[in-house]
Structures are given as structure tokens and as C-alpha cells.
Design a protein around this motif. Structure first.
Motif, PDB file in Angstrom:
ATOM      1  N   GLY A   6      -1.411  -3.822  -2.396  1.00  0.00           N
ATOM      2  CA  GLY A   6      -1.790  -2.508  -1.860  1.00  0.00           C
ATOM      3  C   GLY A   6      -2.585  -1.738  -2.892  1.00  0.00           C
ATOM      4  N   PRO A   7      -3.753  -2.263  -3.289  1.00  0.00           N
ATOM      5  CA  PRO A   7      -4.484  -1.702  -4.431  1.00  0.00           C
ATOM      6  C   PRO A   7      -5.117  -0.345  -4.168  1.00  0.00           C
ATOM      7  N   MET A   8      -4.814   0.578  -5.063  1.00  0.00           N
ATOM      8  CA  MET A   8      -5.426   1.897  -5.004  1.00  0.00           C
ATOM      9  C   MET A   8      -6.823   1.850  -5.615  1.00  0.00           C
ATOM     10  N   LEU A   9      -7.694   2.695  -5.103  1.00  0.00           N
ATOM     11  CA  LEU A   9      -8.972   2.977  -5.746  1.00  0.00           C
ATOM     12  C   LEU A   9      -8.907   4.406  -6.250  1.00  0.00           C
ATOM     13  N   PHE A  69      10.702   1.698  -8.862  1.00  0.00           N
ATOM     14  CA  PHE A  69      10.356   2.396  -7.625  1.00  0.00           C
ATOM     15  C   PHE A  69      10.149   1.398  -6.491  1.00  0.00           C
ATOM     16  N   ALA A  70       9.436   0.299  -6.783  1.00  0.00           N
ATOM     17  CA  ALA A  70       9.139  -0.697  -5.752  1.00  0.00           C
ATOM     18  C   ALA A  70      10.404  -1.409  -5.283  1.00  0.00           C
ATOM     19  N   SER A  71      11.307  -1.698  -6.211  1.00  0.00           N
ATOM     20  CA  SER A  71      12.555  -2.372  -5.820  1.00  0.00           C
ATOM     21  C   SER A  71      13.335  -1.534  -4.814  1.00  0.00           C
ATOM     22  N   ASN A  72      13.453  -0.242  -5.076  1.00  0.00           N
ATOM     23  CA  ASN A  72      14.116   0.648  -4.124  1.00  0.00           C
ATOM     24  C   ASN A  72      13.359   0.709  -2.808  1.00  0.00           C
ATOM     25  N   GLY A  73      12.028   0.745  -2.915  1.00  0.00           N
ATOM     26  CA  GLY A  73      11.208   0.808  -1.714  1.00  0.00           C
ATOM     27  C   GLY A  73      11.399  -0.401  -0.815  1.00  0.00           C
ATOM     28  N   TYR A  74      11.434  -1.601  -1.406  1.00  0.00           N
ATOM     29  CA  TYR A  74      11.573  -2.801  -0.597  1.00  0.00           C
ATOM     30  C   TYR A  74      12.981  -2.956  -0.032  1.00  0.00           C
ATOM     31  N   GLN A  75      13.984  -2.433  -0.714  1.00  0.00           N
ATOM     32  CA  GLN A  75      15.330  -2.443  -0.138  1.00  0.00           C
ATOM     33  C   GLN A  75      15.359  -1.642   1.161  1.00  0.00           C
ATOM     34  N   TRP A  76      14.605  -0.549   1.195  1.00  0.00           N
ATOM     35  CA  TRP A  76      14.509   0.231   2.424  1.00  0.00           C
ATOM     36  C   TRP A  76      13.619  -0.462   3.439  1.00  0.00           C
ATOM     37  N   PHE A  77      12.476  -0.976   3.005  1.00  0.00           N
ATOM     38  CA  PHE A  77      11.523  -1.575   3.938  1.00  0.00           C
ATOM     39  C   PHE A  77      12.146  -2.722   4.721  1.00  0.00           C
ATOM     40  N   GLN A  78      12.999  -3.530   4.065  1.00  0.00           N
ATOM     41  CA  GLN A  78      13.553  -4.680   4.778  1.00  0.00           C
ATOM     42  C   GLN A  78      14.556  -4.261   5.847  1.00  0.00           C
ATOM     43  N   VAL A  79      15.043  -3.018   5.780  1.00  0.00           N
ATOM     44  CA  VAL A  79      15.985  -2.538   6.791  1.00  0.00           C
ATOM     45  C   VAL A  79      15.276  -2.299   8.124  1.00  0.00           C
ATOM     46  N   ALA A  80      14.160  -1.604   8.088  1.00  0.00           N
ATOM     47  CA  ALA A  80      13.513  -1.225   9.341  1.00  0.00           C
ATOM     48  C   ALA A  80      12.076  -1.738   9.434  1.00  0.00           C
ATOM     49  N   MET A 131       0.814  -1.207   0.000  1.00  0.00           N
ATOM     50  CA  MET A 131       0.000   0.000   0.000  1.00  0.00           C
ATOM     51  C   MET A 131       0.855   1.267   0.000  1.00  0.00           C
ATOM     52  N   ARG A 132       1.818   1.340   0.890  1.00  0.00           N
ATOM     53  CA  ARG A 132       2.601   2.566   1.028  1.00  0.00           C
ATOM     54  C   ARG A 132       3.483   2.831  -0.186  1.00  0.00           C
ATOM     55  N   ILE A 133       4.124   1.791  -0.697  1.00  0.00           N
ATOM     56  CA  ILE A 133       5.002   1.987  -1.853  1.00  0.00           C
ATOM     57  C   ILE A 133       4.174   2.313  -3.093  1.00  0.00           C
ATOM     58  N   ASN A 134       3.055   1.642  -3.248  1.00  0.00           N
ATOM     59  CA  ASN A 134       2.184   1.903  -4.399  1.00  0.00           C
ATOM     60  C   ASN A 134       1.699   3.353  -4.394  1.00  0.00           C
ATOM     61  N   TYR A 190       2.521   6.573  -6.950  1.00  0.00           N
ATOM     62  CA  TYR A 190       1.478   7.347  -7.613  1.00  0.00           C
ATOM     63  C   TYR A 190       1.635   8.835  -7.315  1.00  0.00           C
ATOM     64  N   MET A 191       1.880   9.168  -6.055  1.00  0.00           N
ATOM     65  CA  MET A 191       1.908  10.563  -5.644  1.00  0.00           C
ATOM     66  C   MET A 191       3.207  11.271  -6.009  1.00  0.00           C
ATOM     67  N   LEU A 192       4.347  10.610  -5.780  1.00  0.00           N
ATOM     68  CA  LEU A 192       5.635  11.299  -5.871  1.00  0.00           C
ATOM     69  C   LEU A 192       6.637  10.630  -6.815  1.00  0.00           C
ATOM     70  N   GLY A 193       6.314   9.451  -7.302  1.00  0.00           N
ATOM     71  CA  GLY A 193       7.246   8.718  -8.152  1.00  0.00           C
ATOM     72  C   GLY A 193       6.947   8.805  -9.632  1.00  0.00           C
ATOM     73  N   GLY A 194       6.078   9.724 -10.000  1.00  0.00           N
ATOM     74  CA  GLY A 194       5.743   9.893 -11.409  1.00  0.00           C
ATOM     75  C   GLY A 194       4.538   9.108 -11.870  1.00  0.00           C
ATOM     76  N   GLY A 195       3.964   8.302 -10.974  1.00  0.00           N
ATOM     77  CA  GLY A 195       2.861   7.442 -11.368  1.00  0.00           C
ATOM     78  C   GLY A 195       1.614   8.190 -11.807  1.00  0.00           C
TER      79      GLY A 195
END
Length: 362
Positions: free
Chosen positions: A242-245, A337-348, A120-123, A127-132
Motif C-alpha cells: 500500500g505504497p504512499m506517494l 501499528f500494522a500488527s494491531n491493524g491486521y488483527q482487526w482486519f482479519q475479523v471483518a 494501503m489503509r493501515i499504512n 502515517y496520519m494518526l499513528g505517529g508516522g
């Protein structure tokens, strides 16, 4: 919440409010009445409720000069034809899931969720800030609509099955109600996907027209009664991490709106989005406990099924990318975008959540 309070909370005001007097805004605002069909029955008070919240915020932020009336699936158009009604100008705005329309073009799947896509958060961040948003709205322009973020369910469940799924072979010939592009992944594994609107799923499952069905999660699934006819409840819904509506707005109607109304619509969609996520986080935990008490048998999809599904999904993504430039462009953007996001998510995030989940009193 009053209009001035809404402006302050959503960020429409502060600096703007210092230079533009609210009464002056109110006097210059045109009176508009729009209709918003949705893809949801009224009984699903979180999905349909998100549309109601959005409409309510628009009214309150404009002293009811801009009014939006919401309609359940079937009241104006069927639930899976909301986009068409907005596109052709039958209505001004609609509340739906973009992936319902993947039959028009697979690129529609990205406005909701792509199989094995981000949480949800990465998706939402994409959309909001990653050009989506800009990328998708460029695509949606071909269909005479513009999108506004208007909801998210969080990671969904894998659905209700009459029989256990012990291996990939158990998917062969399975008539499975599954939304959007994910059905094509299930086809690769031998299942027979069915796209059925929410209000029509239970009778199909009860009559045996389908063998299994996925919808959203415990709160909505309990309301739809699936536990009565298919006891095996699987997770996770890998097709909807994390599906958007979205709210689709007719492009001509959008362009004709005063800029203030455009801002109000966008911020009302964000409010509905945050409300929906919080509502599901509030209601799903107790609903799952009630479903288990009612006889639901909770299962994780076996690892071989997950791995086979992942492989099939990636194959499909690459196949479609090879022939559809729009799909390829959006997929590469989201995937990076998601690949970078999950690299961070697995840290913390993941480490913390796993630790807390192990110590939760369930």
C-alpha cells in the motif's frame, strides 16, 4: 470546485469561515508561483495526474494567488532526483516516492512502502494518526524537506517476466527492475535489482537489458506496454502492499508559508491522495481484462517464493535496524501499528472481502 467550496469540503473552514471573511483572507494572501517536478512521465495520468490534481486544488483554494506548475520527469530534473532538487532549493516542492532515495538512507523506504509492510489503509492510518508523519518529518528534516501525503496506488502487482518463476532458484541471476529497498531483498534471493525510472523501463525490457520489471498495476502497466515483451504477469507485489506517494516541500519554503497556505497544501495533498486511490480502483479492473485478452499470462508467486521472500525481508529489516537507529525507530512503530491493524482486519475486512471475491462475476 471554488475556493470556498474546497474549504468546506476539506475541513479547512466551517468554524474558521465563521470568524474569518473569505475576502479578507484573499486580500492578505501573497502571490506565489512554485514549481513541482515529479518522478512520473505525463503518459501515466494517474501518478502524474495526482500531482496535477494537487496543484489545481491549491490554485482554486487561493483564488490562484498560490500557483504550482507541475513538470514531468526529466523536464527540470530526472525522475529519481526530485528529492535532491527540493532539498537544495532548485524547486520548492516535488511529487515522488520516498523509497527511491533509500540509497541515501534506508529509512526513506518508510515514506512509501517497506517490503511485506501494511496495506494501503493501515499504512495511511499509521502515517496520519499513528505517529508516522511526525516521525518521518523528523527524519526528513535532516534533508531540509517536509512531507505531505499525496497519493497511494494500493497493492501493486509483482511484475512482468520473460520466463515463468516456478521456484526460488528461478530468481538467481534475474535482472529485475524493482524500485527502492525491495531490491536488497531480491539480492538475498540471488536476483540482480535494477532501479530504473518509469519512462525508461520498456526499452530496457525490450532490449533484454533486464529480464523482468515491476511498476504499479494493470492500468499503468498497460500504458507502458510491458505485455508486448514479457508475457508472464505475477502477483502480489509484496514489496508494495500500500505504497504512499509524498510531496516533499523545501523546509525553508514551508516555514515561510502563511499558515493558511500550509493548510491548503496539506488538504490538497489529501484530496490528490483520495483521487488517486479511487482512480486506480476504477481503472485497474478493466485494464487487467484487456491485458489478459492481449496475451498476458497471470500467475500468483508460488508459496515457496513468497515464504523465502518474507524470510529474506525480515532478515534485512533486522540487519538494518541493528546499525541504523532511525530505521529501527520507524520500523518498530510501523510494525507494531500494522500488527494491531491486521488483527482487526482479519475479523471483518478480510472475511468479507474473501466472501465477496468468491461470489464476484469475473
Amino acid at each position: 470546485m471554488k475556493r470556498r467550496d474546497f474549504i468546506k469540503v476539506t475541513g479547512l473552514g466551517v468554524a474558521g469561515a465563521a470568524t474569518i471573511a473569505a475576502p479578507a483572507i484573499a486580500q492578505s494572501m501573497p502571490e506565489l508561483k512554485w514549481r513541482m517536478p515529479t518522478s512520473w512521465p505525463k503518459s501515466l495520468d494517474t501518478l502524474y495526474g495526482g500531482a496535477e490534481v494537487m496543484a489545481k486544488m491549491v490554485g482554486e483554494a487561493t483564488d490562484n494567488k498560490f500557483q504550482i506548475q507541475t513538470f514531468a520527469a526529466g523536464e527540470i530534473v530526472p525522475g529519481l532526483q526530485v528529492l535532491d532538487a527540493v532539498q537544495n532549493g532548485t524547486v520548492e516542492i516535488g511529487h515522488t516516492a520516498s523509497y527511491y532515495y533509500f540509497g541515501k538512507d534506508p529509512t526513506f523506504t518508510f515514506g512509501s512502502a517497506v517490503p511485506f509492510g501494511p496495506n494501503m489503509r493501515i499504512n495511511q492510518a499509521w502515517y496520519m494518526l499513528g505517529g508516522g508523519r511526525d516521525m518521518l518529518n523528523t527524519f526528513y528534516k535532516k534533508y531540509n524537506v517536509v512531507s505531505l501525503l499525496a497519493g497511494n496506488t494500493g497493492c501493486q502487482m509483482g511484475g512482468w517476466f520473460r520466463k515463468e518463476i516456478a521456484s526460488v532458484d528461478d530468481l538467481k541471476g534475474l535482472k529485475f527492475r524493482i524500485g527502492g529497498f525491495a531490491g536488497r531483498v531480491m539480492q538475498k534471493l540471488g536476483a540482480v535489482p535494477q532501479q530504473i525510472a518509469g519512462g525508461d523501463i520498456y526499452p530496457a525490457l525490450e532490449k533484454g537489458t533486464i529480464d523482468a520489471a515491476e511498476w504499479v498495476g494493470p492500468y499503468d502497466d498497460e500504458r507502458l506496454g510491458f505485455v508486448k515483451v514479457a508475457p508472464h504477469y505475477y502477483y502480489p507485489g509484496w514489496w508494495e502492499g500500500g505504497p504512499m506517494l509524498l510531496s516533499f516541500v523545501n523546509l525553508d519554503k514551508w516555514n515561510a508559508l502563511p499558515k493558511y497556505y500550509q493548510s491548503v497544501l496539506e488538504q490538497a495533498g489529501h484530496y490528490a491522495n483520495n483521487w488517486m486511490m479511487a482512480k486506480y480502483d476504477q481503472t485497474n479492473p478493466p485494464a487487467l481484462k484487456r491485458l489478459l485478452a492481449a496475451g498476458a499470462k497471470l500467475h500468483a508467486f508460488p508459496a515457496p517464493v513468497m515464504e523465502a521472500s518474507f524470510k529474506a525481508a525480515k532478515e534485512l529489516h533486522n540487519e538494518v535496524s541493528a546499525t541504523n537507529a532511525d530505521f529501527k525507530k520507524v520500523y518498530e512503530s510501523l510494525n507494531s501499528f500494522a500488527s494491531n491493524g491486521y488483527q482487526w482486519f482479519q475479523v471483518a475486512e478480510v472475511g468479507y472481502d474473501n466472501f465477496m471475491a468468491r461470489h464476484a462475476q469475473i
